[in-house]
Design a protein around this motif. Structure first.
Motif: not given
Length: 355
Positions: A108-110, A125-128, A158-166, A177-180
């Motif tokens: 679960v995420y917000q 899903v993300a912000s740069v 490599g965050n454009w093509s991995n499952r890292n979140t922040f 910002f990057k969420n699941p």
């Protein structure tokens, strides 16, 4: 003669006598105290709840707290959906704001949902966000490299093509910002907002300098999300040449127009692109890869570092091009006029949505 008083099912009889002890104030007080004890023992407070209804407990709202908003967010936490589109369709939500989503694995995420643009259902899903134009591929450049301009690290973070979140949704204009949802949601289209740095979430839509979306349903052709698209088109140094850029798709403007896009960038880059598109994985003259050209499609020249965002870990021409907004301040670095992007776009975060 005496006095009889009834309390509940008990009767108390106090006899009237002329005996000195009986007329003693102490004795009368004792008798009255006994009457009170009997009555309290059988007292049942009246219920304010109507018969057949569950009793509810109301608590006071702490000063300075908007309890209406808290209650609304608490109710939203009960929703079970993988995207804002599902929330809109399943629960008929119509309001922009923060919602809770659940991945296929139950995480679960917000995040922020745009429930009003073009029918709503857009999931952030993300912000740069460029935290420091003077820090080239330094701490905070999560969408390029935090390890310096290094040919030995061609993918950078490599965050454009991995499952890292922040990061967090609420601070998406103040930090990366990057969420699941970036890798979990299977979407059809994208929406992009350029919002000035550090603006509060409730002001994003009005404050944005540019907002647009696609309506071509292109994402399923590339796996349904950016994770899968960038696996097919890696953001990596020396992965190809200028002609090996990724796909481009026409956009529909929600705020701004083609002239808005042109004015966001310098006069020299304007001669190299056409507005009205979103382009993925462009490559410049020196084989450095970027991730997204927002609002633009390269058509001539290969100086995409001046108007496209994100990147791999190495920019051969100059380390001053390395970063989340690569060569957006090139006039300052190279002393050649006409290449830098506007202050307006350089100091705005790029928010990425799916639907």
């Amino acid at each position: 003669m005496g006095l009889t008083t009834t309390f509940g099912s008990h009767k108390c009889h106090v006899s009237e006598t002329h005996d000195t002890a009986a007329s003693s104030p102490m004795l009368l007080h004792s008798l009255l105290f006994l009457v009170v004890l009997v009555s309290m023992d059988h007292f049942e407070p009246a219920s304010s709840t109507e018969p057949g209804k569950e009793e509810t407990t109301q608590t006071s709202c702490p000063e300075g707290t908007n309890c209406h908003v808290l209650d609304k967010l608490r109710n939203r936490s009960k929703y079970v959906a993988r995207s804002c589109k599902e929330i809109k369709e399943r629960y008929n939500e119509q309001e922009d704001g923060l919602y809770f989503l659940t991945t296929a694995n139950g995480l679960v995420y917000q995040t922020f949902c745009d429930m009003t643009t073009d029918g709503g259902g857009w999931t952030l899903v993300a912000s740069v966000h460029e935290n420091n134009m003077y820090g080239k591929c330094s701490v905070g450049d999560r969408w390029s490299s935090q390890q310096g301009n290094n040919a030995d690290v061609p993918d950078g973070e490599g965050n454009w093509s991995n499952r890292n979140t922040f990061g967090s949704a609420e601070s998406a204009t103040s930090d990366d910002f990057k969420n699941p949802g970036y890798y979990d949601i299977l979407a059809e289209d994208m929406s992009v907002w350029h919002v000035p740095n550090d603006f509060a979430l409730e002001t994003w839509k009005k404050a944005a300098i540019l907002r647009y979306h696609t309506d071509s349903h292109f994402l399923p052709l590339y796996g349904g999300n950016l994770l899968q698209l960038f696996k097919q088109y890696p953001v990596r140094y020396n992965v190809g040449t200028c002609v090996n850029r990724g796909p481009a798709f026409a956009i529909v403007y929600d705020k701004g127009n083609s002239e808005t896009v042109r004015n966001l960038y310098g006069p020299n880059p304007r001669a190299e692109f056409v507005p009205g598109f979103i382009t993925f994985r462009p490559i410049n003259n020196e084989r450095a890869a970027m991730a997204i050209c927002s609002g633009a499609k390269p058509v001539s020249g290969c100086n995409t570092e001046h108007y496209c965002i994100g990147g791999g870990g190495y920019f051969p021409e100059n380390s001053g091009q390395c970063g989340d907004f690569p060569g957006f301040d090139w006039d300052r670095i190279d002393r050649v006029r006409g290449w830098s992007a506007s202050k307006e776009v350089t100091e705005a975060a790029v928010l990425l949505f799916y639907r």
